[in-house]
Design an enzyme around this catalytic site. Structure first.
Site, PDB file in Angstrom:
ATOM      1  N   ASN A   1       0.885  -1.148   0.000  1.00  0.00           N
ATOM      2  CA  ASN A   1       0.000   0.000   0.000  1.00  0.00           C
ATOM      3  C   ASN A   1       0.931   1.208   0.000  1.00  0.00           C
ATOM      4  OD1 ASN A   1      -1.546   2.221   1.654  1.00  0.00           O
ATOM      5  ND2 ASN A   1      -3.111   0.847   0.855  1.00  0.00           N
ATOM      6  N   SER A   2       0.897   1.987  -1.071  1.00  0.00           N
ATOM      7  CA  SER A   2       1.936   2.976  -1.331  1.00  0.00           C
ATOM      8  C   SER A   2       1.937   4.129  -0.342  1.00  0.00           C
ATOM      9  CB  SER A   2       1.775   3.530  -2.753  1.00  0.00           C
ATOM     10  OG  SER A   2       1.842   2.502  -3.706  1.00  0.00           O
ATOM     11  N   MET A   3       3.042   4.863  -0.317  1.00  0.00           N
ATOM     12  CA  MET A   3       3.167   6.052   0.507  1.00  0.00           C
ATOM     13  C   MET A   3       2.034   7.019   0.169  1.00  0.00           C
ATOM     14  SD  MET A   3       6.334   8.776   0.578  1.00  0.00           S
ATOM     15  CE  MET A   3       7.511   7.491   1.003  1.00  0.00           C
ATOM     16  N   PRO A   4       1.215   7.412   1.137  1.00  0.00           N
ATOM     17  CA  PRO A   4       0.050   8.251   0.838  1.00  0.00           C
ATOM     18  C   PRO A   4       0.372   9.554   0.103  1.00  0.00           C
ATOM     19  CG  PRO A   4      -0.165   7.313   3.016  1.00  0.00           C
ATOM     20  CD  PRO A   4       1.209   6.950   2.541  1.00  0.00           C
TER      21      PRO A   4
END
Length: 374
Positions: free
Chosen positions: A88-91
Site C-alpha cells: 500500500n503505497s506512501m500516501p
C-alpha cells in the site's frame, strides 16, 4: 495505541496542509482509509529486508504514517529472502499522482497495479466504480482487493492480467495511472488513451533514481500512429511491474583496479536532473548511491557498472577506482559535462515522448535535445 480513526484523520490533514489535496480529493480520502485495504499480515521495509509487523501498536503507527506498508513479500512464496513485492503505497506519493492525473467527472480511468485496491477505491469514491478499471497480474492480490473493495461498497472492473498490455476491452480511457514502476511506457497504454488523455506513471531507471512522468496523448493521423509526450514531475520509488523487473547484471572484474582523480565528485551526480539525463545517454550503466565514514561523518560514494563487466567507485575526496576494460567513470564525466553545458537541466526541464517504435528523453521542449532510450 494509535486510534485508527484519529490516525487516518491526522494523515489526511497532513496531506491537505502540504497542498496535496483539492477539496474534492480531501473528501474522498476522508472516507477511504487505507486500513480498510490492508491484510492481517503486513511488513515494514527495513534497509536489508522486510520485517513482519507483529504488534497492534506498531501496525497502527505505520498505517497512520506517510510511509508505504508492505503487503506481500517474495511474490507470496514462503521462506524467501524477504523482498517486498507489493504494498500500500506512501500516501503522499499517491496523492501527488492523483493530483497529476487531474481526473474530471464522467471520465474513464484505467489503473495498472491493483495491489490492495486502495487506489481503485479512491478513484471509485471520486468518479463512481463504473468508471474505474484496474489490472493486477497476481490473482491472489486481485482476489484480496476485490474483497476489500466490495466491503467498502465498490465494484470496479478488476482484471487479472499483465499490466504491460493494459485492458483493451475497456478502452479508450481518459486517464491511465500506473502504481508500479515502468522501465519504459508500454505503447499499448498510449494506444488505449483518448486523444488528449493523460497517463501518469513512475518511470524507473538504473541510474540512481526514478521519476514520475505525466504524458498527454496526441491524435493519430491517417498515416501516423499516435504518440504521447510530457514532462517529468519529481522523484518516485515504486516496486517495478513484474515484467519490468531488472536483472542482477554482470559483476565487474576487480582483478586490475586503476586509481585516478576526478573533478566530477559523487555528490554532483546525485540529482534527479542529471540522473534522467545520464540514464538516457548511458542506458547500459547502473549508478548506486552509498556512504562511507569520513572525517566529517558520512561521505557520499557512488558505484557504477555496466553489462560488460566494467565498473568504478567514486569517493567524496575525488578519488576514483576503475575496473574492467572501459573507463566507465570517464563516460560519466563526459555526460556530466554535456549536462553542465546545458545549464544543468532539472527534472522539471526534461520530459519524455513515447511513439510506437521508440521512447525519447528531451530537454526543455519535445523538439529540443533528444536521446533514444535503448
Amino acid at each position: 495505541m494509535t486510534d485508527p480513526q484519529e490516525g487516518h484523520a491526522a494523515l489526511v490533514r497532513s496531506l491537505d496542509e502540504r497542498g496535496l489535496l483539492t477539496p474534492e480529493w480531501r473528501a474522498v480520502w476522508e472516507r477511504t482509509p487505507r486500513q480498510a485495504y490492508l491484510p492481517e499480515q503486513v511488513w515494514r521495509q527495513d534497509p536489508d529486508r522486510c520485517r513482519p509487523v507483529t504488534t497492534a501498536e506498531e501496525r497502527g503507527a505505520l498505517v497512520s504514517s506517510d510511509k508505504p506498508v508492505v503487503t506481500q513479500v517474495d511474490d507470496g512464496a514462503a521462506d524467501g529472502p524477504g523482498v517486498a513485492t507489493s504494498s500500500n503505497s506512501m500516501p503522499s506519493m499517491v496523492a501527488r499522482m492523483l493530483g497529476l492525473l487531474d481526473v474530471r467527472d464522467g471520465q474513464q480511468v484505467l489503473e495498472i497495479g491493483t495491489a490492495t485496491g486502495h487506489v481503485a477505491g479512491l478513484l471509485s469514491a471520486r468518479l463512481g466504480d463504473d468508471r474505474v478499471t484496474s489490472v493486477e497480474i497476481d490473482a491472489s492480490l486481485a482476489a484480496h482487493a476485490e474483497r476489500y473493495l466490495s466491503a467498502a461498497g465498490y465494484r470496479p472492473r478488476l482484471v487479472v492480467a499483465d499490466g504491460e498490455h493494459g485492458c483493451p476491452a475497456g478502452a479508450p480511457y481518459d486517464r491511465i495511472i500506473a502504481t508500479c514502476a515502468l522501465r519504459h511506457v508500454p505503447y499499448a497504454l498510449v494506444q488505449q488513451l483518448r486523444p488528449g488523455g493523460v497517463l501518469v506513471a513512475p518511470r524507473m531507471g538504473d541510474f540512481w533514481c526514478g521519476a514520475l512522468v505525466r504524458l498527454t496523448a496526441d491524435e493519430a493521423t491517417a498515416d501516423e500512429d499516435g504518440t504521447a509526450s510530457g514532462s517529468f514531475a519529481g522523484s518516485a520509488a515504486y516496486m517495478p511491474m513484474r515484467s519490468h523487473r531488472g536483472t542482477t547484471g554482470v559483476t565487474p572484474d576487480t582483478s586490475s583496479p586503476r586509481s585516478r582523480s576526478t573533478e566530477v565528485l559523487p555528490q554532483e551526480t546525485l540529482t534527479l536532473g542529471f540522473a534522467l539525463y545520464a540514464g538516457a545517454r548511458l542506458p547500459d550503466v547502473t549508478l548506486i548511491e552509498g556512504r562511507t565514514e569520513g572525517s566529517q561523518g558520512t561521505d557520499p560514494r557512488v558505484w557504477v557498472h555496466d553489462s560488460r563487466g566494467s565498473g568504478a567507485i567514486a569517493d567524496a575526496d575525488g578519488t576514483v577506482t576503475e575496473f574492467g576494460e572501459c573507463s566507465l567513470w570517464g563516460d560519466v564525466e563526459a555526460v556530466w559535462r554535456e549536462w553542465d553545458e546545458l545549464d544543468r537541466p532539472t527534472d522539471a526541464d526534461m520530459g519524455l515522448t513515447v511513439t510506437k517504435t521508440s521512447e525519447r528523453v528531451w530537454v526543455r521542449r519535445p523538439t529540443g535535445v533528444m536521446y533514444p532510450v535503448e
